[in-house]
Each structure stands twice: as structure tokens, then as C-alpha cells.
Write a protein that holds these residues in place. Sequence first.
Motif, short mmCIF file in Angstrom:
data_model
loop_
_atom_site.label_atom_id
_atom_site.label_comp_id
_atom_site.label_asym_id
_atom_site.label_seq_id
_atom_site.Cartn_x
_atom_site.Cartn_y
_atom_site.Cartn_z
N LEU A 46 6.95 22.86 16.42
CA LEU A 46 5.84 22.44 17.27
C LEU A 46 4.48 22.81 16.68
O LEU A 46 3.46 22.71 17.36
CB LEU A 46 5.97 23.08 18.66
CG LEU A 46 7.22 22.72 19.46
CD1 LEU A 46 7.17 23.39 20.84
CD2 LEU A 46 7.38 21.22 19.61
N LEU A 96 6.48 15.18 25.30
CA LEU A 96 6.89 16.11 24.25
C LEU A 96 8.42 16.23 24.21
O LEU A 96 9.00 16.33 23.13
CB LEU A 96 6.27 17.48 24.48
CG LEU A 96 6.58 18.53 23.42
CD1 LEU A 96 6.02 18.11 22.06
CD2 LEU A 96 6.01 19.90 23.81
N ILE A 99 2.08 27.03 24.00
CA ILE A 99 3.24 26.78 23.15
C ILE A 99 3.82 28.11 22.67
O ILE A 99 3.09 28.95 22.13
CB ILE A 99 2.88 25.89 21.94
CG1 ILE A 99 2.49 24.49 22.43
CG2 ILE A 99 4.05 25.81 20.96
CD1 ILE A 99 2.14 23.53 21.33
N ALA A 103 5.41 25.02 26.80
CA ALA A 103 6.40 24.42 25.90
C ALA A 103 7.07 25.52 25.08
O ALA A 103 6.38 26.34 24.46
CB ALA A 103 5.74 23.41 24.97
N TYR A 158 1.43 20.53 17.08
CA TYR A 158 0.74 20.44 18.37
C TYR A 158 -0.17 21.64 18.62
O TYR A 158 -0.96 21.62 19.57
CB TYR A 158 1.77 20.33 19.50
CG TYR A 158 2.68 19.15 19.35
CD1 TYR A 158 2.25 17.86 19.68
CD2 TYR A 158 3.98 19.29 18.84
CE1 TYR A 158 3.09 16.76 19.53
CE2 TYR A 158 4.81 18.20 18.69
CZ TYR A 158 4.36 16.94 19.03
OH TYR A 158 5.20 15.85 18.86
N LEU A 202 -0.64 17.64 24.43
CA LEU A 202 0.69 17.10 24.17
C LEU A 202 0.67 15.58 24.35
O LEU A 202 -0.14 15.05 25.11
CB LEU A 202 1.71 17.72 25.14
CG LEU A 202 1.79 19.25 25.15
CD1 LEU A 202 2.88 19.70 26.12
CD2 LEU A 202 2.03 19.81 23.76
#
Length: 288
Positions: free
Chosen positions: A144, A216, A181, A137, A147, A194
Motif C-alpha cells: 500500500l 481499495l 494506513i 486500511a 497510497y 484512496l
Amino acid sequence: MEQILDIFRVETWQETFLVLLDMAIVFFVIYRILLLIKGTRAVQMLVGLVLVLVFFFLSQEDYLHLATTNWFIDMFIANFIVIIVIIFQSDIRRALAQVGRAPLFSGSGSFEETSVLEEVVKASVMLASRKLGALIAIEREADLSHYTEEGIKLDSFVSKDVLFTLFLPEHQNPLHDGAVIIQKGRISAAGCFLPLTINPRVEKTLGTRHRAAIGLSEDTDSAIVVVSEETGTISVAYDGELYRDLDANALRAILQKIYSARHFNARRQSLLERFRNKTAGDETEASK
């Protein structure tokens, strides 16, 4: 309206200072809220709530005089605070967590997106050639950090070798099952969970990685690269859509368009279709 005008009726410079301070605090809070929800699905819900409020005022007796509609919306607004908390519960939780761990004036520095995206492309091709599943991601405007809390923090430089190593299943690697991420040009965490999509239109044949990527992309504006462990194909999830069967050139083109300064506002035509149309046009010109 008279109450608003009374705010600006000041007599001393102390009152003027307090009025300006009061306005600055309100504007700052609104600004931070807009920054928090920027690029998330909460923006669309907020716009919908604003339209409901606008229609409530228009339905009053002084304007359209829609008595039944006005009564119905009035009942809705009576529970407005509860509705706000329910709709924006994840964003409120993320905001409170941010205030507790980061300074209010912290910014989201820029990074050289081209080199980061190129490393992601190279790593995806390497993983796909060996049929190693991957989920990467890449953050855009929406934060983010929420997460990454359940993942393993890394703060590592983005390179194809690091990304490839993170998804190796050998040697009891605890990170290969989760998502990596990338934030602000660095790998911030790995082994992250996620949210899965609940869209009933998603194909039943898609696995957990693809469903997590779509989930996501529905909640944020980030792009998520998925490498299938079964077929070795590369896909990109963005804006709730999944673009599949990409080679290195197609993946690079899609990521560059998503993260370009133009923000890729036109969404009716798919990213993959636009890339293929461009490629076909180039081949036509070359044949001439």
C-alpha cells in the motif's frame, strides 16, 4: 524450441556461468513481478492474459485449427505491449517508484497481527461511540506504499489512543478527513486518499469513506475498517464487499479471519454470515 535448446549448448565454463547468470536474472525479475502484484487485482488480469495466450496456441492449425479465432487473437497479441501498459499502468508506476526508493532485496517483515487488530477494534468502538468518522486500511500481501505518498508520513506505533486522536476533527486536524494506513504493524501514514469504487451495484446512499474503502478492497487484498460519521456504525470492506453494522466482537472475528494463516479462501459465504452462524451454533450448544 530449438532456440531454447541452443541456450543450453555450452562448451566452456565461462559460457556455463553466463547461462546460469542469465537464467538467474530472468527468474529474479519474474519473482519480483509476482511479489509486486501478489494480492492485487492485477493477478486476475494476468491469469486472463495467460489464458488468452494458451487459447491462441491451441487455435493454431497444428491443434484445433480455428482459423478465425486464431486471426482475431493474433491481432490482439500484435498490440500486446500496449495492452499490458494500459492494464497494468498503476502497478508499473508503483514498481518503478519502489525500485527508485528501496533496495531490491528488502522484505516485508512480520508483525504481531493480533495486538494490532485488537487496537484497531478498540479504536473503532471508541470512534463509533462518539460518531467520529474513520477510515483505517490494514495492509496484507499487496503493498500500500503507493497510497501513502500523498498522505502525511508518521511511522507510529499502533494504539487505540493514537488512532482515536488522528480522527478527531478539533483543533484544525488536517488528518481526520483522509485514511490511516497500517503497514508492517505500524501506522505508516495518515490523511491518505484512496481510490473510489466505480462499481454501479454499490448503494447510492453510501458516502465517500465507504466508497473509498470498497475501492481499495477491489484493487488490493487489504481490509479497510470504516466508521460512519452519521450513524456511528462500523463496517469492513474486503474483496470488494462491504460488511456493515458490526459490533466489537463481529469486527474482531472478521479481521482475525481475514488475517489468519488460512487466508480465508472460501468467499462464497460472507464473513459476517459465517460469524453469525458460528455464534448461533454456540448459543444452541449452550442452551442444551
